[in-house]
Scaffold this motif. Structure first.
Motif, PDB file in Angstrom:
ATOM      1  N   HIS A 130      34.161  61.635  50.725  1.00  0.00           N
ATOM      2  CA  HIS A 130      33.778  61.156  52.052  1.00  0.00           C
ATOM      3  C   HIS A 130      33.974  62.194  53.140  1.00  0.00           C
ATOM      4  N   GLY A 131      34.344  63.415  52.779  1.00  0.00           N
ATOM      5  CA  GLY A 131      34.519  64.458  53.785  1.00  0.00           C
ATOM      6  C   GLY A 131      35.923  65.028  53.733  1.00  0.00           C
ATOM      7  N   GLU A 181      29.700  55.207  47.824  1.00  0.00           N
ATOM      8  CA  GLU A 181      28.420  55.922  47.909  1.00  0.00           C
ATOM      9  C   GLU A 181      27.484  55.285  46.864  1.00  0.00           C
ATOM     10  N   ILE A 216      25.662  59.300  53.337  1.00  0.00           N
ATOM     11  CA  ILE A 216      25.515  60.616  53.949  1.00  0.00           C
ATOM     12  C   ILE A 216      24.644  61.526  53.077  1.00  0.00           C
TER      13      ILE A 216
HETATM   14  C1  LIG Z   1      28.716  65.663  52.767  1.00  0.00           C
HETATM   15  C2  LIG Z   1      29.315  64.326  52.646  1.00  0.00           C
HETATM   16  C3  LIG Z   1      30.299  63.872  53.550  1.00  0.00           C
HETATM   17  C4  LIG Z   1      30.879  64.748  54.621  1.00  0.00           C
HETATM   18  O1  LIG Z   1      29.937  65.224  55.548  1.00  0.00           O
HETATM   19  P1  LIG Z   1      30.321  66.473  56.480  1.00  0.00           P
HETATM   20  O2  LIG Z   1      29.124  66.633  57.370  1.00  0.00           O
HETATM   21  O3  LIG Z   1      30.573  67.638  55.597  1.00  0.00           O
HETATM   22  O4  LIG Z   1      31.540  66.083  57.234  1.00  0.00           O
HETATM   23  C5  LIG Z   1      30.767  62.581  53.400  1.00  0.00           C
HETATM   24  N1  LIG Z   1      30.295  61.772  52.437  1.00  0.00           N
HETATM   25  C6  LIG Z   1      29.346  62.162  51.559  1.00  0.00           C
HETATM   26  C7  LIG Z   1      28.851  61.202  50.537  1.00  0.00           C
HETATM   27  C8  LIG Z   1      28.838  63.456  51.626  1.00  0.00           C
HETATM   28  O5  LIG Z   1      27.928  63.850  50.736  1.00  0.00           O
END
Ligand SMILES: *Cc1c(COP(=O)(O)O)cnc(C)c1O
Length: 390
Positions: A130-131, A181, A216
């Motif tokens: 998640h980051g 996700e 994301i």
């Molecule tokens: C890339 C990603 C994040 C984090 O995004 P950032 O822009 O790098 O902070 C979070 N969750 C998922 C599923 C991602 O693929």
């Protein structure tokens, strides 16, 4: 001596100076087929004329005003996202993880706002990503992410991906939400079963907790629907989006239903840059293209074509490829040898891909990819498979 750029990345020794569509051109003039897309970000390829025009036009007018004032581009993009999704309201951020954290705050606020302040914990699943903020690494619970950054932020529980019994058992009177996700990216390109997603929706309803999806990476057309959960015919209560949303301009969004966001009143959350005019101009331009009639259908068609070719390749090269998996244009090739070696050899052959957990080579072509580029990708993959073990 420590490099001037903090050495937190294991970078490939190549730099690019321009891009066009699905291709990147390195500083030495070499051309690469870009099936990395800056990790699922440049969804319309590089230098898309509509995006370039939107950014240049806005750049000459106004860059930033802050959220002390109305931002017309925000109002427009939020309205369009609300019209196109389950959501009733949108908060704009500068990155993915900020959108994810905003969603966690929405979940906690919903519970306190509706008289359940003790419900604040979020359940995540194994392999999640998640980051990189302190809370996002705590949520993922991966040793690799949290090592040396303790104490680990409290408030996250984890169950095995796909296991409903474990999930039910993990729900307590402190649980606010389940976060997942629909297709894990970093975690090894693992799609959730559609029935599993439907069951999560039911369980959330049964226990009065929120379904919080991290789209994301899986969102913004990547799987052939605007958001991947649409394949399951369900809707979340809260969702974060980023990556493709800006086509390369950094921003993210937290989307929520009216009920879930009821506590998010003036003063409860904020961001200096979030949703600034530059980001919104590009975001609206990206959405123009993604929502064009036929765009997502074409993504779906190309994804099925690439899938079929990859399965065929894997069948012919069991000594190099163990499995093909994924959804839409978020595809993973689990290699027999180390995925890093495979990716380096692909790069030598003129094609870019991204590693993922579980020894997977992640293929993330831009959503504008066509048959000719898929054929070229297969040539590069074939060459690497044919050249040797793994
Ligand atoms: C890339 C990603 C994040 C984090 O995004 P950032 O822009 O790098 O902070 C979070 N969750 C998922 C599923 C991602 O693929």
């Amino acid at each position: 001596m420590i490099p001037a750029v903090m050495p937190t990345y294991a970078r490939a020794d190549v730099a690019f100076e321009r891009g066009e569509g699905a291709y990147l051109y390195a500083t030495d003039g070499r051309r690469y087929l870009d099936f990395a897309s800056g990790i699922a970000v440049t969804c319309l390829g590089h230098a898309h004329p509509h995006l370039v025009a939107a950014l240049q036009d806005q750049a000459a007018k106004l860059w930033h005003t802050s959220n002390l004032y109305r931002v017309p581009g925000q109002e427009r993009l939020a309205r369009r996202l609300v019209d196109a999704t389950f959501a009733d309201t949108v908060f704009f951020t500068n990155s993915g993880v900020e959108a994810w954290e905003c969603a966690v705050k929405v979940c906690r606020k919903y519970m306190s706002h509706t008289g359940h302040p003790k419900r604040w914990r979020v359940i995540t699943v194994g392999g999640a990503f998640h980051g990189r903020t302190l809370s996002a690494i705590a949520a993922a619970k991966s040793e690799k992410l949290v090592k040396g950054f303790g104490p680990v932020v409290e408030g996250y529980d984890q169950v095995a991906f796909g296991n409903l019994n474990e999930l039910r058992a993990a729900i307590t009177d402190e649980t606010a939400a389940i976060c997942i996700e629909p297709v894990q990216g970093e975690g090894g390109v693992r799609p959730a079963e559609l029935d599993y997603l439907r069951a999560l929706r039911q369980i959330c309803d049964e226990f009065g907790i929120l379904l919080f999806l991290d789209e994301i990476q899986s969102g913004y057309g990547r799987t052939g629907k605007l958001f991947a959960h649409e394949w399951a015919g369900i809707a979340p209560d809260v969702m974060c989006a980023a990556k493709g949303i800006g086509g390369g301009f950094p921003f993210g969004a937290c989307l929520a239903t009216e009920a879930a966001a009821a506590g998010m009143t003036a003063g409860t959350h904020g961001s200096t840059y979030g949703g600034n005019p530059l980001a919104m101009a590009v975001g609206n331009a990206v959405l123009d293209v993604v929502l064009e009639p036929g765009f997502l259908e074409r993504v779906d068609r190309m994804a099925r074509l690439l899938w079929d070719r990859l399965c065929d390749l894997a069948e012919r090269h069991p000594e190099a490829i163990e499995q093909v998996r994924g959804a839409g244009l978020l595809l993973g090739v689990k290699t027999v040898g180390p995925n890093g070696d495979f990716i380096a050899r692909l790069r030598d052959a003129g094609m870019l891909a991204v590693p993922a957990a579980d020894n997977v080579v992640r293929l993330l072509p831009p959503l504008i990819v066509g048959e000719a580029e898929i054929a070229e990708a297969m040539k590069c993959l074939e060459a690497v498979c044919a050249a040797g073990e793994g």
